[in-house]
Write an enzyme that holds these catalytic residues in place. Structure first.
Site, mmCIF file in Angstrom:
data_model
loop_
_atom_site.group_PDB
_atom_site.id
_atom_site.type_symbol
_atom_site.label_atom_id
_atom_site.label_comp_id
_atom_site.label_asym_id
_atom_site.label_seq_id
_atom_site.Cartn_x
_atom_site.Cartn_y
_atom_site.Cartn_z
ATOM 1 C CG HIS A 1 44.661 39.985 59.893
ATOM 2 N ND1 HIS A 1 44.739 39.026 58.904
ATOM 3 C CD2 HIS A 1 43.831 39.495 60.829
ATOM 4 C CE1 HIS A 1 43.963 38.018 59.235
ATOM 5 N NE2 HIS A 1 43.400 38.270 60.399
ATOM 6 N NE ARG B 1 37.412 33.444 66.558
ATOM 7 C CZ ARG B 1 37.482 34.151 65.416
ATOM 8 N NH1 ARG B 1 38.599 34.762 65.083
ATOM 9 N NH2 ARG B 1 36.458 34.228 64.624
ATOM 10 C CD GLU C 1 45.463 45.878 65.052
ATOM 11 O OE1 GLU C 1 45.410 46.045 66.291
ATOM 12 O OE2 GLU C 1 45.695 44.775 64.533
ATOM 13 C CG HIS D 1 40.317 37.434 68.883
ATOM 14 N ND1 HIS D 1 40.144 37.399 67.527
ATOM 15 C CD2 HIS D 1 39.102 37.724 69.409
ATOM 16 C CE1 HIS D 1 38.874 37.659 67.241
ATOM 17 N NE2 HIS D 1 38.223 37.850 68.354
ATOM 18 C CG ASP E 1 44.868 34.881 69.604
ATOM 19 O OD1 ASP E 1 44.948 35.262 70.779
ATOM 20 O OD2 ASP E 1 44.246 35.508 68.724
ATOM 21 C CG HIS E 2 47.645 30.966 66.093
ATOM 22 N ND1 HIS E 2 46.376 30.415 66.005
ATOM 23 C CD2 HIS E 2 47.608 32.098 65.345
ATOM 24 C CE1 HIS E 2 45.628 31.178 65.218
ATOM 25 N NE2 HIS E 2 46.348 32.201 64.814
ATOM 26 N NE ARG F 1 47.454 15.147 70.220
ATOM 27 C CZ ARG F 1 48.466 14.311 69.977
ATOM 28 N NH1 ARG F 1 49.300 13.958 70.931
ATOM 29 N NH2 ARG F 1 48.634 13.842 68.767
ATOM 30 C CD GLU G 1 43.340 40.809 68.188
ATOM 31 O OE1 GLU G 1 42.779 39.782 67.784
ATOM 32 O OE2 GLU G 1 44.437 41.177 67.769
ATOM 33 C CG ASN H 1 47.398 37.414 68.304
ATOM 34 O OD1 ASN H 1 47.340 36.272 68.751
ATOM 35 N ND2 ASN H 1 46.322 38.053 67.895
ATOM 36 N N GLY I 1 50.959 37.903 64.976
ATOM 37 C CA GLY I 1 50.826 36.642 65.689
ATOM 38 C C GLY I 1 51.305 35.439 64.920
ATOM 39 C CG HIS I 2 49.671 32.247 61.547
ATOM 40 N ND1 HIS I 2 50.393 31.884 60.431
ATOM 41 C CD2 HIS I 2 49.029 31.139 61.967
ATOM 42 C CE1 HIS I 2 50.177 30.613 60.180
ATOM 43 N NE2 HIS I 2 49.339 30.137 61.094
ATOM 44 N NE ARG J 1 37.746 29.875 66.035
ATOM 45 C CZ ARG J 1 37.488 30.402 64.835
ATOM 46 N NH1 ARG J 1 38.494 30.683 64.019
ATOM 47 N NH2 ARG J 1 36.273 30.642 64.437
ATOM 48 C CG HIS J 2 42.579 31.007 69.626
ATOM 49 N ND1 HIS J 2 42.133 32.140 70.256
ATOM 50 C CD2 HIS J 2 42.538 31.260 68.294
ATOM 51 C CE1 HIS J 2 41.827 33.052 69.336
ATOM 52 N NE2 HIS J 2 42.040 32.548 68.148
ATOM 53 C CB THR K 1 42.095 34.526 60.895
ATOM 54 O OG1 THR K 1 42.651 35.613 61.641
ATOM 55 C CG2 THR K 1 42.238 34.827 59.404
ATOM 56 C CB THR K 2 39.768 38.994 62.443
ATOM 57 O OG1 THR K 2 40.047 38.419 63.712
ATOM 58 C CG2 THR K 2 38.724 40.064 62.579
HETATM 59 N N1 PXP Z 1 45.231 42.298 64.712
HETATM 60 C C1 PXP Z 1 43.955 41.846 64.814
HETATM 61 C C2 PXP Z 1 42.878 42.811 65.127
HETATM 62 C C3 PXP Z 1 43.667 40.472 64.653
HETATM 63 O O1 PXP Z 1 42.389 40.037 64.744
HETATM 64 C C4 PXP Z 1 44.725 39.576 64.420
HETATM 65 C C5 PXP Z 1 44.440 38.112 64.313
HETATM 66 O O2 PXP Z 1 43.935 37.646 65.511
HETATM 67 C C6 PXP Z 1 46.026 40.097 64.337
HETATM 68 C C7 PXP Z 1 46.256 41.463 64.456
HETATM 69 C C8 PXP Z 1 47.213 39.216 64.112
HETATM 70 O O3 PXP Z 1 47.140 38.632 62.865
HETATM 71 P P1 PXP Z 1 48.192 37.520 62.442
HETATM 72 O O4 PXP Z 1 48.018 36.373 63.368
HETATM 73 O O5 PXP Z 1 47.833 37.231 61.036
HETATM 74 O O6 PXP Z 1 49.559 38.154 62.592
#
Ligand code: PXP
Length: 240
Positions: A194, A45, A151, A43, A8-9, A17, A70, A6, A216-217, A49-50, A100-101
């Site tokens: 997650h 959203r 999931e 994702h 997103d970040h 920036r 997502e 993932n 992701g994170h 936001r990202h 977050t979700t």
């Molecule tokens: N799966 C789903 C459905 C999510 O919403 C997220 C967060 O966007 C993730 C996985 C990944 O979570 P994390 O960033 O905590 O690894």
């Protein structure tokens, strides 16, 4: 197990920036080509936001590995998904103020809408996954609305691991196992994600027959220290 990264970040950092750097597509290609990720997840959203709309179109155009989108269950997102045609969509609950979700989708309260939603996506050859808690009622409903995947939400598991709450963790892990086994017994394919990180991910191997983990994170955080390629490779090694 497969690893979906993932990203997103990467976009969170870019948006901090003026949308200049880091380049999201470049990051996705590093995950794909150098990290050997099995898929890329983003994702989109409601508040953008990202990830923004242009990102997902660019990723779809250039990625060779599957793109998993997502998104919340609403008409706006359905329209985008049907136009974009990602390989899969993971339907998630969304609250505007959340970090977050938080929590899984409640299929019970929106059953007919979700069923039609999945039908439309499947008609366009888009696979569907529902992001839910390991709750047997929700899993049963997931089957009834004809999704292909679920999931399992591992947020609670990850928090308990972080808090070093051993009895709570064992309980939650049992719930995840029971949920996965039940889902598979009624014909659903099971992913999880997650809050998974380099320390807790080994426990996912105790849940039978998981297909993919979406992470992701922790990967993007690790990349600050070791680079994105190494962060993805290291996670791939833990997951396979
Ligand atoms: N799966 C789903 C459905 C999510 O919403 C997220 C967060 O966007 C993730 C996985 C990944 O979570 P994390 O960033 O905590 O690894």
């Amino acid at each position: 197990m497969k690893l979906g990264v993932n990203i997103d970040h990467i976009a969170t950092l870019r948006n901090a920036r003026g949308n200049i750097e880091p380049n999201l597509l470049e990051a996705a290609l590093v995950c794909q080509n150098e990290g050997k990720a099995d898929g890329i997840t983003t994702h989109l959203r409601e508040d953008r936001r990202h990830i923004i709309d242009a990102d997902v179109y660019l990723l779809k155009e250039h990625l060779k590995i599957p793109l998993n989108l997502e998104m919340a269950v609403n008409d706006e997102m359905l329209k985008i998904a049907l136009d974009l045609k990602p390989n899969s969509c993971c339907l998630v609950p969304e609250r505007r103020k959340e970090l977050t979700t938080e929590g899984g989708l409640n299929i019970v309260t929106k059953k007919e809408y979700i069923k039609d939603f999945i039908y439309e996506l499947n008609k366009s050859n888009i696979l569907v996954s529902l992001f839910i808690e390991p709750d047997l009622k929700q899993i049963e409903m997931a089957k009834e609305v004809n999704t292909q995947f679920i999931e399992l939400h591992t947020g609670k598991f990850s928090n308990l691991f972080h808090q070093n709450d051993k009895s709570g963790l064992n309980k939650e892990l049992s719930r995840l196992k029971e949920g996965a086994i039940y889902a598979q017994s009624i014909g659903l394919k099971v992913n999880a994600g997650h809050g998974l990180n380099y320390k807790n991910v080994y426990l996912m191997k105790t849940i039978p027959n998981l297909i993919e983990l979406n992470i992701g994170h922790s990967i993007i955080s690790k990349a600050i220290f070791v680079g994105l390629k190494n962060a993805v490779v290291e996670m791939k090694n833990l997951v396979k």
